[in-house]
Design a protein around this motif. Structure first.
Motif, PDB file in Angstrom:
ATOM      1  N   PRO A  46       0.866  -1.350   0.013  1.00 31.03           N
ATOM      2  CA  PRO A  46       0.001   0.003  -0.091  1.00 31.03           C
ATOM      3  C   PRO A  46       0.967   1.125   0.164  1.00 31.03           C
ATOM      4  N   VAL A  47       0.451   2.200  -0.648  1.00 35.62           N
ATOM      5  CA  VAL A  47       1.133   3.547  -0.741  1.00 35.62           C
ATOM      6  C   VAL A  47       1.418   4.231   0.740  1.00 35.62           C
ATOM      7  N   GLU A  48       0.364   3.951   1.462  1.00 32.37           N
ATOM      8  CA  GLU A  48       0.660   4.597   2.963  1.00 32.37           C
ATOM      9  C   GLU A  48       1.871   3.807   3.935  1.00 32.37           C
ATOM     10  N   ASN A  49       2.185   2.745   3.293  1.00 34.28           N
ATOM     11  CA  ASN A  49       3.537   2.073   3.985  1.00 34.28           C
ATOM     12  C   ASN A  49       4.975   2.653   3.452  1.00 34.28           C
ATOM     13  N   PHE A  50       4.765   3.508   2.589  1.00 34.32           N
ATOM     14  CA  PHE A  50       6.151   4.339   2.027  1.00 34.32           C
ATOM     15  C   PHE A  50       5.991   5.823   2.271  1.00 34.32           C
ATOM     16  N   LYS A  51       6.701   6.352   3.057  1.00 33.31           N
ATOM     17  CA  LYS A  51       6.394   7.719   3.414  1.00 33.31           C
ATOM     18  C   LYS A  51       6.878   8.727   2.070  1.00 33.31           C
ATOM     19  N   THR A  52       7.847   8.142   1.296  1.00 35.66           N
ATOM     20  CA  THR A  52       7.988   8.937   0.017  1.00 35.66           C
ATOM     21  C   THR A  52       8.324   8.078  -1.263  1.00 35.66           C
ATOM     22  N   GLN A  53       8.287   8.627  -2.180  1.00 34.49           N
ATOM     23  CA  GLN A  53       8.467   8.048  -3.428  1.00 34.49           C
ATOM     24  C   GLN A  53       9.919   7.269  -3.428  1.00 34.49           C
ATOM     25  N   ALA A  54      10.601   7.813  -2.820  1.00 37.93           N
ATOM     26  CA  ALA A  54      12.141   7.319  -2.691  1.00 37.93           C
ATOM     27  C   ALA A  54      12.119   6.209  -1.695  1.00 37.93           C
ATOM     28  N   ALA A  55      11.231   6.056  -0.968  1.00 41.11           N
ATOM     29  CA  ALA A  55      11.154   4.722  -0.151  1.00 41.11           C
ATOM     30  C   ALA A  55      10.638   3.656  -0.601  1.00 41.11           C
ATOM     31  N   ALA A  56      10.005   3.946  -1.608  1.00 41.84           N
ATOM     32  CA  ALA A  56       9.341   2.744  -2.653  1.00 41.84           C
ATOM     33  C   ALA A  56      10.273   2.397  -3.459  1.00 41.84           C
ATOM     34  N   TRP A  57      11.125   3.377  -4.146  1.00 43.46           N
ATOM     35  CA  TRP A  57      12.357   3.049  -4.903  1.00 43.46           C
ATOM     36  C   TRP A  57      13.312   1.949  -4.120  1.00 43.46           C
ATOM     37  N   ALA A  58      13.410   2.452  -3.004  1.00 44.59           N
ATOM     38  CA  ALA A  58      14.273   1.590  -2.180  1.00 44.59           C
ATOM     39  C   ALA A  58      13.935   0.238  -2.185  1.00 44.59           C
ATOM     40  N   GLU A  59      12.697   0.026  -2.106  1.00 45.26           N
ATOM     41  CA  GLU A  59      11.920  -1.279  -2.009  1.00 45.26           C
ATOM     42  C   GLU A  59      12.161  -1.989  -3.475  1.00 45.26           C
ATOM     43  N   ALA A  60      11.939  -1.123  -4.535  1.00 43.72           N
ATOM     44  CA  ALA A  60      12.037  -1.615  -5.643  1.00 43.72           C
ATOM     45  C   ALA A  60      13.488  -2.306  -6.085  1.00 43.72           C
ATOM     46  N   LYS A  61      14.265  -1.482  -5.800  1.00 42.34           N
ATOM     47  CA  LYS A  61      15.785  -1.877  -5.913  1.00 42.34           C
ATOM     48  C   LYS A  61      15.881  -3.064  -5.182  1.00 42.34           C
ATOM     49  N   ARG A  62      15.417  -3.315  -3.944  1.00 45.89           N
ATOM     50  CA  ARG A  62      15.859  -4.690  -3.342  1.00 45.89           C
ATOM     51  C   ARG A  62      14.976  -5.781  -4.217  1.00 45.89           C
ATOM     52  N   VAL A  63      13.799  -5.469  -4.797  1.00 42.52           N
ATOM     53  CA  VAL A  63      13.082  -6.569  -5.301  1.00 42.52           C
ATOM     54  C   VAL A  63      13.890  -6.983  -6.682  1.00 42.52           C
ATOM     55  N   ARG A  64      14.368  -5.750  -7.299  1.00 35.05           N
ATOM     56  CA  ARG A  64      15.301  -5.928  -8.632  1.00 35.05           C
ATOM     57  C   ARG A  64      16.348  -6.763  -8.321  1.00 35.05           C
ATOM     58  N   ASP A  65      17.126  -6.458  -7.233  1.00 32.41           N
ATOM     59  CA  ASP A  65      18.331  -7.453  -6.790  1.00 32.41           C
ATOM     60  C   ASP A  65      17.921  -8.868  -6.784  1.00 32.41           C
ATOM     61  N   GLU A  66      16.883  -8.924  -6.022  1.00 33.14           N
ATOM     62  CA  GLU A  66      16.298 -10.508  -5.840  1.00 33.14           C
ATOM     63  C   GLU A  66      16.085 -11.149  -7.211  1.00 33.14           C
ATOM     64  N   ILE A  67      15.401 -10.414  -8.188  1.00 35.04           N
ATOM     65  CA  ILE A  67      15.042 -10.797  -9.418  1.00 35.04           C
ATOM     66  C   ILE A  67      16.513 -11.227 -10.131  1.00 35.04           C
ATOM     67  N   ILE A  68      17.467 -10.296 -10.277  1.00 35.00           N
ATOM     68  CA  ILE A  68      18.626 -10.318 -11.029  1.00 35.00           C
ATOM     69  C   ILE A  68      19.239 -11.537 -10.188  1.00 35.00           C
ATOM     70  N   THR A  69      19.197 -11.790  -9.048  1.00 32.61           N
ATOM     71  CA  THR A  69      20.011 -12.899  -8.361  1.00 32.61           C
ATOM     72  C   THR A  69      19.335 -14.135  -8.713  1.00 32.61           C
TER      73      THR A  69
END
Length: 96
Positions: A46-69
């Motif tokens: 949910p959007v409310e779980n992320f204070k900013t779009q930058a926080a959502a990007w941080a999670e997205a990068k973590r997910v991307r790293d999992e996909i790449i792995t």
């Protein structure tokens, strides 16, 4: 000066896309396996779980790293296995 600000806001190619829809953040990432282009889409929450779009990007990068792995370790499921219909699953279940 204005051009530099726009360049800083743009994400580099290969980082995927982040967007919100119906109150949720989603991340999509395109990749190629065995010459076949694929795209993963993941709901980050949910959007409310992320204070900013930058926080959502941080999670997205973590997910991307999992996909790449998972790609690099050969754990990516082939598309013919990913696209199983409910009917096929029921047929297999009844047969066993």
């Amino acid at each position: 000066m204005r051009m530099n600000r726009m360049e800083q806001k743009r994400k580099r190619k290969g980082e995927g896309s982040l967007f919100s829809s119906n109150g949720y953040w989603f991340y999509t990432y395109g990749y190629t396996v065995d010459g076949e282009h694929r795209k993963k889409k993941k709901c980050l929450g949910p959007v409310e779980n992320f204070k900013t779009q930058a926080a959502a990007w941080a999670e997205a990068k973590r997910v991307r790293d999992e996909i790449i792995t998972s790609i690099n370790t050969g754990q990516v499921v082939r598309s013919d296995v990913e696209n199983v219909t409910c009917s096929e699953l029921l047929t297999q279940y009844i047969a066993t």
